[in-house]
Design a protein around this motif. Sequence first.
Motif, PDB file in Angstrom:
ATOM      1  N   ASN A 135      52.465   0.913  17.561  1.00 57.27           N
ATOM      2  CA  ASN A 135      53.069   2.129  17.007  1.00 57.27           C
ATOM      3  C   ASN A 135      52.109   2.949  16.150  1.00 57.27           C
ATOM      4  O   ASN A 135      52.487   3.508  15.132  1.00 57.27           O
ATOM      5  CB  ASN A 135      54.321   1.768  16.198  1.00 57.27           C
ATOM      6  N   LYS A 222      55.611   4.706   8.424  1.00 54.92           N
ATOM      7  CA  LYS A 222      56.997   4.504   8.835  1.00 54.92           C
ATOM      8  C   LYS A 222      57.610   5.822   9.331  1.00 54.92           C
ATOM      9  O   LYS A 222      58.261   5.871  10.381  1.00 54.92           O
ATOM     10  CB  LYS A 222      57.822   3.944   7.668  1.00 54.92           C
ATOM     11  N   LYS A 223      57.377   6.905   8.578  1.00 56.99           N
ATOM     12  CA  LYS A 223      57.935   8.196   8.983  1.00 56.99           C
ATOM     13  C   LYS A 223      57.213   8.760  10.205  1.00 56.99           C
ATOM     14  O   LYS A 223      57.833   9.385  11.077  1.00 56.99           O
ATOM     15  CB  LYS A 223      57.859   9.178   7.819  1.00 56.99           C
ATOM     16  N   GLN A 225      55.732   7.110  12.740  1.00 56.47           N
ATOM     17  CA  GLN A 225      56.089   6.460  14.000  1.00 56.47           C
ATOM     18  C   GLN A 225      57.425   6.963  14.523  1.00 56.47           C
ATOM     19  O   GLN A 225      57.616   7.130  15.725  1.00 56.47           O
ATOM     20  CB  GLN A 225      56.097   4.936  13.838  1.00 56.47           C
ATOM     21  N   HIS A 226      58.370   7.250  13.607  1.00 55.15           N
ATOM     22  CA  HIS A 226      59.663   7.799  14.048  1.00 55.15           C
ATOM     23  C   HIS A 226      59.491   9.218  14.587  1.00 55.15           C
ATOM     24  O   HIS A 226      60.104   9.592  15.596  1.00 55.15           O
ATOM     25  CB  HIS A 226      60.656   7.789  12.891  1.00 55.15           C
ATOM     26  N   GLU A 230      60.167  10.486  18.480  1.00 53.91           N
ATOM     27  CA  GLU A 230      61.121  11.570  18.733  1.00 53.91           C
ATOM     28  C   GLU A 230      60.483  12.712  19.509  1.00 53.91           C
ATOM     29  O   GLU A 230      61.082  13.253  20.449  1.00 53.91           O
ATOM     30  CB  GLU A 230      61.649  12.075  17.393  1.00 53.91           C
TER      31      GLU A 230
END
Length: 254
Positions: A135, A222-223, A225-226, A230
């Motif tokens: 990721n 963390k933010k 990879q999201h 998307e």
Amino acid sequence: MAEKGQQKMGQDWIRHNVIAQDLCTGCGACVNLCPYQKIHRDQTVNLHLCDRKDGRCRNYCPRSPVDLDALRRKIFDPADIVPELGPFKGLYMTRASDDKIRSAAQHGGTVSALMKLALEEGFVDTALLSEHRENHLPHSHSIDSAESVVSRAGSSFVVSPTLASFNAVSKGAAQKIGLVATPCQALALAKMQVNTWPEDTKRIKKLSLVIGLFCGWALSWKKLQHLLAEESKGKKIKGMDIPPSGHACLELYT
């Protein structure tokens, strides 16, 4: 722990004045010096507070107090120091002449070409470079082959704890280590060289080459990879860039 009224120092100082204040850059300078500091994903973590009043972790941290003018005078030739720009020998516009390097690199491939040359010519025997794992989480990896540089070309926009790897690798067989460093990492390395603790003298001398990068972004893994999941909609991401512009823009190449 520090007694009431005393200034917190050592690992306690890092916890209260850096990590708790969201000032940690994740450079890794305090990791692999003792068992109590670790990197988890893109975060520096205190597993347990030691009882030392001071320590290498605080001394090497780029966020601890430092006299930058004194540091420059100790590391660089005073004749090369220009107040407006700092120390430098010359200014050049460059790009790699190797098409293979340029096609894999973020932009012109200068950094990759320099590190590849350093390994080929024996200026270093080990290079620490970032590579992406799951990721798009960057991980610092040691290599000893010039050909391995090309596969690790390109920029990462998430913190890479390169100095944690340096602290570990410099305890081993490597004798001449080169690495690519962001400004906070380069500052920590300079502090290691100038304020070396006795137990680190041998391994710090192994630092043979530092290629510095300008740093404008360090995104939350963390933010990020999201966001990538998307926006890419399941397509394989070949690369990304944050170009200089008046707009906060992240470009994805699928």
